[in-house]
Design a protein around this motif. Structure first.
Motif, PDB file in Angstrom:
ATOM      1  N   GLY A 228     -30.342 -22.067  69.023  1.00  0.00           N
ATOM      2  CA  GLY A 228     -28.900 -21.960  68.951  1.00  0.00           C
ATOM      3  C   GLY A 228     -28.416 -20.654  69.551  1.00  0.00           C
ATOM      4  O   GLY A 228     -29.118 -19.638  69.526  1.00  0.00           O
ATOM      5  N   VAL A 289     -24.709 -29.419  71.411  1.00  0.00           N
ATOM      6  CA  VAL A 289     -23.761 -29.499  70.300  1.00  0.00           C
ATOM      7  C   VAL A 289     -22.995 -28.186  70.245  1.00  0.00           C
ATOM      8  O   VAL A 289     -23.595 -27.113  70.163  1.00  0.00           O
ATOM      9  N   VAL A 335     -27.754 -25.907  70.226  1.00  0.00           N
ATOM     10  CA  VAL A 335     -26.529 -25.768  69.446  1.00  0.00           C
ATOM     11  C   VAL A 335     -25.805 -24.504  69.889  1.00  0.00           C
ATOM     12  O   VAL A 335     -26.372 -23.409  69.875  1.00  0.00           O
TER      13      VAL A 335
END
Length: 657
Positions: A228, A289, A335
């Motif tokens: 992420g 995402v 992410v």
């Protein structure tokens, strides 16, 4: 490194180099959902028919109790006909309503006033041999049963029907489904080339994108991609724009969702939406995402920090942590997140293995501001005299959104004057509009107020020219704008990143120059210095409390630890030192401010002719540039406080943009 003390914005960048074309590996198409045939005609009509039936049931009392046209008699007329023996039958309900028939067969209705006794009426009716019937108001028993039971049946049936349509939470009609917007690979709109500057940010985020496109390069070196990347920075610096650019560069499905969309009134819905979001990302892998404003669900758990301590949000955060731990790095899911409040995020969210990288998206530098202005000006008609580099120098502290708004205000100002071309004057007016507020011609000052404002602004301008380390004066005006009755604008010669004690001391002196000029000319201060005093007090407090520039307190710093992306923290927080230290801090702050005021007063007394000359010029012209301030100092006669020999003769910007 010191923070910038002056409000403003350094932000954005030079235009990015054109992206080298490369053929991305083919990505597998998303798994199609099973085809569904058209619903039967009775299912399509079920909901409209149910609502129509519910509407009819609610009107059942009126529909099931037929009413025929009858003669409406006031009670006095009805009583007179009873006495005359013209009434044959009556039916009286428990609310005083009367239905009856006259001797000639005419039907009538009337109403007995509730305040009157019905005993006398009953005796009069019996004396004339009138047939009397007592009834109870309301409809038939079957209508009452339908009114209570049928709506409940219809509502239960509606929930059952919608529950079958929902995939995640049958009882709530699909509330547990993720609200993410899916941007497929075939629809990229923004690329890194559309984002001006921020080369370091592009490189860090671009590595995540490159992994999705060519994972074999990293696998050959044994490198693992980040799970992420979280972008933090002030509002308006382009974090969401970077996310859109990532969607265009990666050419893979991009799932975008905001943190607030996970929060719902039903407990457990947020966690269900997180599960559904990552399930959708796995089906579309490789994919990205993006969670915007992640602080809405990622606040510290169990504390008094805003956004933390809420059971539903904690469940949502726990599910997010579990999902980020659970997916395989080889699955090709990255992410991205963005926030303005990194200090409120839970530490478990920021540890390696979840959000491995924290990318700072700062306010743009001067060169980046020029590049951003060029990007936003590509669809506008600029006059040949417009210098975007000069505009960038005059907008320290502006974010990318602020710069876009600046050009838009300039375009509006041009349209207001009946033009389609933006001039340097339009940019000047737009900058004043953004920083000071709208100029109102009806906000006229009294003559004595106008002179007081001219003296005040002359004090600021002269001290800015006299202090060695102060920024040059660009413009001085006594035209009211917004809440300001006048303004002295300074433009830095170069963008600073560190501030020395001499610069801060001169900054305090310039801030108190307006009040010092009022004391020199009028012998008393005024309310016009309120904002100057507040700003000078904040600077002096940081000099003593954070920068260690007080001999009495010593090299001690009590920083807040707040990155300050949304401004200063709450004043109600308990300071990390004792009351005795607070008393010493207050004394040192007061000393710095008194010294600055005495220094400003002494300088203006030594240059009183220049102060009077600049005041008269402002009263006459209302707005002057920095050259007029230097001219007022040069024209001082010997013996009346000659100006310094090292006053900058040509470094002051002529005007402001």
């Amino acid at each position: 490194m010191f923070e910038r003390l002056r409000p403003g914005a350094r932000h954005q960048s030079k235009p990015a180099a054109p992206r080298e074309p490369q053929d991305p590996p083919p990505t597998p198409p998303p798994t199609p959902s099973p085809a569904q045939g058209p619903a039967p005609w009775w299912q399509r009509l079920a909901v409209p028919a149910g609502f129509i039936l519910l509407f009819l049931v609610l009107l059942a009392p009126g529909l099931l109790t037929p009413r025929h046209e009858a003669l409406k008699l006031p009670y006095t007329a009805f009583s007179a006909k009873v006495d005359a023996g013209q009434v044959k039958t009556v039916s009286i309900d428990d609310e005083g309503g009367v239905d009856g028939k006259l001797a000639d067969g005419t039907k009538f209705t009337s109403r007995v006033p509730t305040a009157l006794s019905t005993a006398d009426l009953a005796q009069r009716l019996q004396a004339r041999h009138v047939q009397i019937t007592a009834t109870r108001t309301g409809s038939s028993p079957w209508a009452g049963i339908l009114m209570w039971t049928l709506p409940l049946v219809l509502i239960a049936g509606l929930f059952l029907w919608t529950g079958r349509k929902g995939a995640a939470v049958p009882s709530t009609g699909g509330f547990g489904r993720s609200k993410a917007k899916v941007i497929e690979a075939e629809r990229p709109t923004t690329r890194f080339a559309d984002v001006a500057g921020y080369e370091g940010v592009k490189q860090e985020i671009g590595e995540s994108v490159d992994f999705l496109r060519t994972p074999e390069r990293y696998a050959a070196a044994g490198a693992e991609p980040p799970r992420g990347v979280i972008m933090v920075g002030p509002p308006g610096t382009g974090k969401t724009l970077f996310a859109r650019a990532v969607a265009g560069e990666a050419e893979v499905p991009f799932l975008s969702v905001t943190g607030s969309s996970f929060v719902e009134m039903f407990v457990g819905v947020g966690a269900s939406r997180v599960r559904d979001l990552f399930a959708e990302a796995r089906k579309r892998a490789p994919s990205i995402v993006f969670i915007d404003e992640i602080d809405a669900i990622g606040g510290k758990r169990g504390g008094a920090v805003p956004g933390g301590g809420h059971e539903e949000r904690e469940q949502t955060l726990n599910q997010l942590l579990a999902e980020m731990d659970g997916f395989d790095q080889a699955s090709g899911i990255v992410v991205l997140a963005a926030t303005n409040r990194p200090d409120t995020l839970d530490p478990a969210l920021l540890r390696p293995g979840r959000f491995d990288r924290q990318v700072i998206v700062p306010l743009p530098t001067q060169a980046e501001r020029a590049a951003i202005l060029a990007v936003h000006a590509h669809d506008k008609h600029l006059d040949d005299g417009v210098d975007l580099d000069r505009t960038a120098r005059g907008t320290p502290g502006f974010s990318g959104a602020d710069l876009a708004n600046l050009l838009n205000e300039a375009a509006i100002n041009a349209v207001r004057d009946g033009r389609v071309t933006i001039t340097a004057r339009d940019l000047d007016a737009a900058r004043d509009r953004v920083m000071l507020g709208r100029r109102d011609g009806s906000n006229a000052l009294l003559p004595e107020e106008r002179r007081s404002v001219a003296v005040h602004e002359s004090g600021h301008a002269l001290l800015a020219a006299l202090c060695d380390h102060a920024d040059p004066v660009a413009k001085v005006t006594i035209l009211p704008a917004g809440m300001a009755l006048g303004a002295t604008e300074q433009l830095p010669e170069a963008e600073r990143h560190l501030y020395g004690e001499a610069y801060l001391t001169d900054l305090l002196t310039v801030r108190l120059g307006g009040r010092a000029a009022e004391l020199v000319v009028f012998g008393e201060g005024s309310t016009g210095a309120a904002d100057d005093l507040a700003g000078a007090t904040r600077i002096a407090t940081r000099m003593v409390r954070e920068f260690g520039l007080s001999p009495a307190l010593g090299p001690v710093g009590y920083g807040t630890g707040d990155p300050g992306f949304l401004g200063p923290g709450q004043d109600g927080a308990r300071p990390p030192y004792s009351e005795a230290t607070q008393r010493l801090v207050d004394e040192e702050v007061a000393r710095l401010l008194r010294d600055a005021e005495q220094r400003a007063t002494a300088a203006l007394l030594a240059h009183r002719p220049a102060l009077d000359r600049l005041t008269s010029l402002l009263m006459e012209k209302e707005t002057v540039d920095g050259g007029a301030v230097l001219d007022a100092l040069r024209e001082e006669r010997p013996g009346n406080g000659a100006a310094r020999a090292d006053v900058r003769p040509a470094t002051v910007a002529q005007g402001v943009v």
